[in-house]
Design an enzyme around this catalytic site. Structure first.
Site, PDB file in Angstrom:
ATOM      1  N   GLU A  38       0.792  -1.230   0.000  1.00  0.00           N
ATOM      2  CA  GLU A  38       0.000   0.000   0.000  1.00  0.00           C
ATOM      3  C   GLU A  38       0.829   1.289   0.000  1.00  0.00           C
ATOM      4  O   GLU A  38       0.803   2.058   0.961  1.00  0.00           O
ATOM      5  CB  GLU A  38      -0.951  -0.008   1.204  1.00  0.00           C
ATOM      6  CG  GLU A  38      -1.922  -1.153   1.140  1.00  0.00           C
ATOM      7  CD  GLU A  38      -2.861  -1.203   2.340  1.00  0.00           C
ATOM      8  OE1 GLU A  38      -2.653  -0.428   3.283  1.00  0.00           O
ATOM      9  OE2 GLU A  38      -3.791  -2.016   2.318  1.00  0.00           O
ATOM     10  N   GLU A  66      -5.765  -8.168  -0.385  1.00  0.00           N
ATOM     11  CA  GLU A  66      -6.448  -7.985   0.888  1.00  0.00           C
ATOM     12  C   GLU A  66      -7.917  -7.639   0.658  1.00  0.00           C
ATOM     13  O   GLU A  66      -8.237  -6.861  -0.244  1.00  0.00           O
ATOM     14  CB  GLU A  66      -5.831  -6.841   1.715  1.00  0.00           C
ATOM     15  CG  GLU A  66      -4.437  -7.089   2.232  1.00  0.00           C
ATOM     16  CD  GLU A  66      -3.962  -5.932   3.107  1.00  0.00           C
ATOM     17  OE1 GLU A  66      -4.824  -5.152   3.592  1.00  0.00           O
ATOM     18  OE2 GLU A  66      -2.741  -5.801   3.310  1.00  0.00           O
TER      19      GLU A  66
END
Length: 431
Positions: free
Chosen positions: A220, A370
């Site tokens: 991320e 995710e």
């Protein structure tokens, strides 16, 4: 366990509003450090830079290469045939299949600090349930020198060797993910030499392992690691890995916390084809993170069911009414029909269609690294949302990894030593 402060959460939301909340994914941008309950986020990013690089970027000096310590993996780990043929990256992506994140363990500053210490039994438990892969979030930066040559602690490398060994013994594929490198997101120029040195050591140590071990460049990317800086950095990271390991598959995500809407900003070298592209999905954020202690008071409304609209109007908490996009979200959630509801299935379909179209246009395979809904949502809603996300991913050929195994989003209850049946069946349907 760290928690987001009110001020930091508010600053993230201000950024989201300023950035325009495109593609109904404002909640995904706010998300996360997701990891799932405990990361203090970096400061909110500035708007993406223009294609024309600014002078400051253009004049950033290249870091001087540092001599790196030699590193050798545990000799018990299996080795591939050195004459192995090049990997087919689409087969590699498919091989990942259905997976789960070993979250809140090795991405904590110290393993166990966030309530999870990996046990040998976990790996068989994961395999026996029908999962095919584990994604291993790892805070390498907490276990490496801050000065050149940035050596990774030998004992920590040995712990990662153990995780790889336990996974491979159970026939599980392994994603080694560089996670929670907060300094990198905050000061990418200052951290570049260290970041590349970490990957030099990791790839050198594991270059002889089988092809079902994968390297994920950075979890991320966000904040000061803008899309233009990240595109430069990922190229250097690929070059660094390929200087040691020309064979293993590499996983790369987009900026803004691996937001699907930012895939269009990725610039991966055209001649580097052994790359799998990842995105994360937590929309709608007021549902998936409802009541999460680290997500800020404006996400404190509980009783949010999926899909919307609810049978009985949900009254948002006062803090939610003070944040425009959250207040607007609840207005639409309570009133819009399911077809246009912000907590409706169509939102997921549209998002995943965009990812699939990008994948086809760019000839890159996709990995949903995710997705998950926090434990303060009701279990039937969590199971419905999880089932729908998983089905939509599989319809489009995306392998996936659920967030996460045994903590706040967990599919497994370590205290009861058993799976949460509804969540497990949402992920691995009974045959």
């Amino acid at each position: 366990m760290k928690r987001w402060s009110m001020a930091l959460a508010a600053s993230l939301l201000v950024f989201v509003l300023a950035a325009g909340c495109k593609d109904n994914s404002q909640n995904l941008v706010v998300k996360q450090a997701n990891q799932a309950e405990n990361v203090t986020p970096a400061p909110a990013p500035a708007p993406a830079e223009s294609k024309a690089e600014n002078k400051n970027n253009a004049q950033t000096p290249e870091p001087a290469p540092a001599a790196l310590p030699e590193t050798t993996p545990d000799p018990k780990l299996p080795k591939r045939d050195p004459q192995s043929a090049p990997l087919d990256v689409f087969k590699q992506a498919k091989l990942l299949g259905r997976g789960v994140n070993l979250g809140n363990a090795l991405e904590a500053p110290t393993e166990g600090e966030w309530g999870v210490t990996l046990q040998e039994s976990y790996f068989k438990t994961i395999k026996d349930a029908g999962f095919e892969s584990v994604r291993v979030p790892i805070k390498w930066s907490a276990h490496a020198d801050t000065n050149a040559p940035y050596a990774i602690e030998a004992t920590f490398f040995e712990r990662i060797d153990w995780v790889i060994d336990q996974s491979l013994k159970q026939g599980l594929n392994v994603v080694l993910d560089m996670h929670n490198y907060d300094e990198m997101n905050q000061n990418p120029d200052e951290q570049e030499a260290r970041y590349l040195a970490l990957w030099k050591q990791i790839s050198a140590r594991y270059k002889e392992l089988p092809g079902n071990v994968y390297f994920e460049l950075l979890n991320e990317p966000n904040s000061s690691l803008t899309w233009s800086k990240w595109n430069k950095m990922l190229k250097k990271a690929l070059d660094t890995i390929r200087s040691e390991d020309k064979w293993h598959s590499v996983i790369i995500g987009s900026v803004s916390w691996s937001n699907y809407a930012e895939l269009v900003s990725l610039d991966i070298p055209e001649d580097e084809r052994n790359v799998i592209v990842t995105f994360h999905y937590y929309d709608p954020f007021p549902f998936t993170h409802q009541g999460a202690e680290w997500a800020g008071p404006e996400i404190g409304t509980t009783g949010v069911v999926w899909p919307g609209p609810p049978a009985t109007k949900v009254e948002p908490v006062d803090a939610a009414t003070q944040v425009q996009w959250v207040n607007d979200w609840f207005r639409d959630y309570n009133s819009n029909p399911v077809e246009t509801n912000p907590a409706g299935p169509n939102m997921i379909v549209e998002a995943f269609d965009k990812v699939a179209n990008w994948s086809k246009e760019n000839n890159r395979p996709i990995y949903l690294g995710e997705f998950g809904a926090y434990s303060k949502a009701d279990m039937p809603s969590r199971a419905r949302w999880t089932t729908f996300v998983r089905e939509e991913a599989e319809k489009r050929g995306f392998s996936w990894s659920y967030w996460e195994f045994c903590s706040g989003f967990g599919v497994y209850d370590p205290a009861a030593n058993q799976y949460r049946k509804e969540l497990l069946e949402a992920l691995i349907p009974p045959k």
